[in-house]
Design an enzyme around this catalytic site. Structure first.
Site, PDB file in Angstrom:
ATOM      1  N   ASP A 297       0.816  -1.208   0.000  1.00 17.25           N
ATOM      2  CA  ASP A 297       0.000   0.000   0.000  1.00 17.25           C
ATOM      3  C   ASP A 297       0.851   1.260   0.000  1.00 17.25           C
ATOM      4  O   ASP A 297       2.028   1.253   0.371  1.00 17.25           O
ATOM      5  CB  ASP A 297      -0.934   0.003   1.205  1.00 17.25           C
ATOM      6  CG  ASP A 297      -0.185  -0.137   2.527  1.00 17.25           C
ATOM      7  OD1 ASP A 297       0.494  -1.160   2.714  1.00 17.25           O
ATOM      8  OD2 ASP A 297      -0.255   0.784   3.370  1.00 17.25           O
TER       9      ASP A 297
ATOM     10  N   GLU B  33      -0.062  -1.044   5.810  1.00 21.55           N
ATOM     11  CA  GLU B  33       0.956  -0.512   6.727  1.00 21.55           C
ATOM     12  C   GLU B  33       0.743   0.973   6.968  1.00 21.55           C
ATOM     13  O   GLU B  33       0.957   1.460   8.079  1.00 21.55           O
ATOM     14  CB  GLU B  33       2.359  -0.766   6.153  1.00 21.55           C
ATOM     15  CG  GLU B  33       3.497  -0.494   7.123  1.00 21.55           C
ATOM     16  CD  GLU B  33       3.996   0.957   7.124  1.00 21.55           C
ATOM     17  OE1 GLU B  33       4.794   1.316   8.003  1.00 21.55           O
ATOM     18  OE2 GLU B  33       3.567   1.724   6.220  1.00 21.55           O
TER      19      GLU B  33
END
Length: 566
Positions: A148, A213
């Site tokens: 991400d 994250e």
């Protein structure tokens, strides 16, 4: 002796015993400057590539065809907008649709890895690649990254569109180029390369790629950590290498003493997000109270920013102390002339403050808890008094403090203000903000997510801690060989992360956790902001490190290589 060292004479000599320097063997130079002793910041022995028949790592940096291939791979990865927000809490949320596209891309880019490694999907989008080793008695190596990226604000602010993956021959531009699709693509590229050489691992190699994250990591790394601990057990991994760290840097940009410091993060600060939720009566703005809800909450934030201020501390267990000792030892002409004496002081607060004043906020917040009011919401119209106002204050907790201490401080500061405005106060109730529902003239303090304590400090005893010594030795071998650092001495010393990584979930898996994207200073720019970009040379050098780490640990028997002096 350099003139800058002269003030140390007499100041350092009485502390020789405390530095464990064997006095009978001191040279005259060491008596004058005990920081020259090999007992202080010894270098790990370089670890040469094993005779395994594999191609050398340096070709990643030297081969133009590899450079072009990696620029293309990273560009295509950046083109898939795998953004996350703090409110994506379901892996089946439609906002995660680009991740399916991204994982399809990985299958196309790395066919050998997907054919030969075992791929486990954890919580739908978490990726765990397992390359099983022949020797099950050897603990696996765990390399991690995340799929991400943070969202962008306005694409028109960018020099090149943030999801074009533009490559100008030197820099790869785009969101995620340096945080951290470069790590993910680099790791998969190295594994693909090894498999193309018919490599069979002796020690199991694991790749674990989370998908949230940037939004606390609970869905991705949180679930993968549980899976890995079920399979390998507590302390079942030799080391964990994730993104982060301070890269490779010199002490001073204005001097060149031939020394570069490799600074993996061996700990990271804790964190807590405190939410201030205020409910007050509404009404027409033409008849306002003396202080609206926005005014009251603003006063609270003002006092949080001005009372009981946090102080830095550099005690004997802080990882930055070893880094500073290394700088005094190996770059004496480039550090503050008072640093050697300061490191002998037992006044850890004054020493930290002096260093923070000298080196700026970037260094200050390595040693000190930070406080940042980041979000403020309230009001719906100019002529309507706001009824519900909310602010979020983010804290990154220094190693010498706890989240609970930060929360207690907030209560002490906020309570008198609540009393001043006749507000009822609920401080960190179990049901969080729900406690405030239906109440008026009420203030609630709550946390956004579970609090995080500062991370355990990974061992960094060169010559005594086997895994660290070998990791440091491979790092020296690789980076003293790449063309950009040829002729330099690479000193490997741990430091801490001021932010948090997915390693927050991996504490049980290994005591050896390193957070490090090994980029030279100036080679990775604008993480989390406009014009994020990465120099492809830096990407290729990181690949050389990953490649040689896998080789160096593949059949290693956990013996300790003794440290040595320059």
């Amino acid at each position: 002796m350099h003139p800058k060292a002269l003030p140390w004479i007499g100041l350092l000599a009485p502390t020789v015993t405390s530095l464990s320097i064997p006095i009978p063997f001191l040279s005259s130079q060491q008596i004058l400057n005990p920081w020259s002793s090999q007992d202080i910041c010894p270098l790990a022995p370089k670890v040469s590539p094993t005779e395994d028949g594999l191609l050398p790592a340096l070709r990643f940096v030297e081969d133009e065809s590899i450079r072009a291939r990696q620029a293309n791979r990273l560009s295509r990865a950046v083109q898939v907008p795998t953004t996350v927000t703090d409110f994506m809490t379901d892996p089946y949320d439609e906002g995660f649709a680009p991740f399916v596209e991204f994982q399809d891309l990985l299958k196309k880019l790395f066919p050998l890895t997907h054919a030969k490694a075992k791929l486990t999907h954890v919580n739908r989008l978490g990726l765990v690649y397992t390359l099983s080793g022949n020797d099950v008695t050897l603990k696996p190596l765990l390399f991690t990254a995340h799929q991400d990226v943070v969202p962008i604000n306005d694409a028109s602010d960018w020099t090149h569109p943030p999801f074009d993956g533009y490559y100008d021959g030197t820099w790869l531009w785009g969101r995620g180029a340096s945080d951290c699709k470069n790590v993910l693509i680099g790791l998969l590229s190295v594994v693909e390369d090894l498999l193309s050489q018919d490599w069979t691992p002796n020690r199991t190699v694991l790749l674990a790629f989370g998908f949230d994250e940037e939004s606390h990591g609970f869905l991705g790394a949180g679930a993968m950590a549980e899976y890995l601990e079920e399979v390998y057990g507590k302390d079942g991994v030799e080391f964990v290498l994730d993104e982060g760290g301070m890269g490779l840097e010199s002490v001073s940009s204005s001097s060149d003493d031939g020394v570069v410091y490799a600074l993996p993060g061996v700990s990271e600060k804790g964190s807590v997000d405190i939410i201030l939720t205020l409910s007050v009566p509404g009404g027409h703005s033409s008849v306002p109270p003396a202080h609206t809800g926005i005014g009251i909450l603003s006063e609270i934030i003002y006092h949080l920013e001005n009372e009981e201020l946090f102080t830095p501390r550099l005690d004997s267990t802080h990882p930055s102390r070893k880094k500073l000792e290394c700088q005094v030892r190996h770059s004496p002409d480039s550090v503050e002339p008072w640093l050697a004496e300061a490191l002998q002081s037992t006044d850890h607060v004054s020493t930290a403050e002096k260093l923070a004043s000298s080196r700026g906020d970037k260094f200050r917040y390595i040693l000190q808890t930070s406080q940042a009011a980041d979000l403020f919401h309230g009001g719906v119209k100019t002529n309507a008094l706001p009824e519900h106002i909310e602010a979020v204050v983010n804290y990154r907790v220094a190693l010498h403090q706890t989240p609970e201490q930060v929360m207690d401080r907030a209560i002490r500061i906020v309570r008198p203000i609540a009393e001043k405005f006749n507000l009822t106060l609920a401080a960190f109730p179990k049901d969080g903000r729900k406690e405030a529902e239906g109440k008026v003239n009420h203030l609630t303090l709550s946390t956004l997510t579970a609090v995080l304590s500062p991370a355990p400090v990974s061992p960094t005893g060169t010559g005594t801690d086997a895994v660290w010594t070998r990791f440091a030795g491979v790092t020296r071998s690789v980076f003293e060989s790449v063309p950009s650092l040829k002729g330099k001495t690479v000193v490997v010393s741990g430091d801490i992360m001021t932010g948090n990584t997915d390693t927050r979930f991996y504490w049980n898996l290994s005591k050896n956790i390193y957070r490090w994207s090994p980029s030279r200073a100036g080679g990775s720019l604008n993480i989390h902001t406009v014009d994020e970009r990465l120099a492809i040379d830096v990407h290729l050098e990181a690949m050389a490190l990953y490649y040689d780490l896998i080789r160096a640990f593949d059949a290693w028997d956990s013996s300790v290589e003794p440290a040595f002096d320059l």
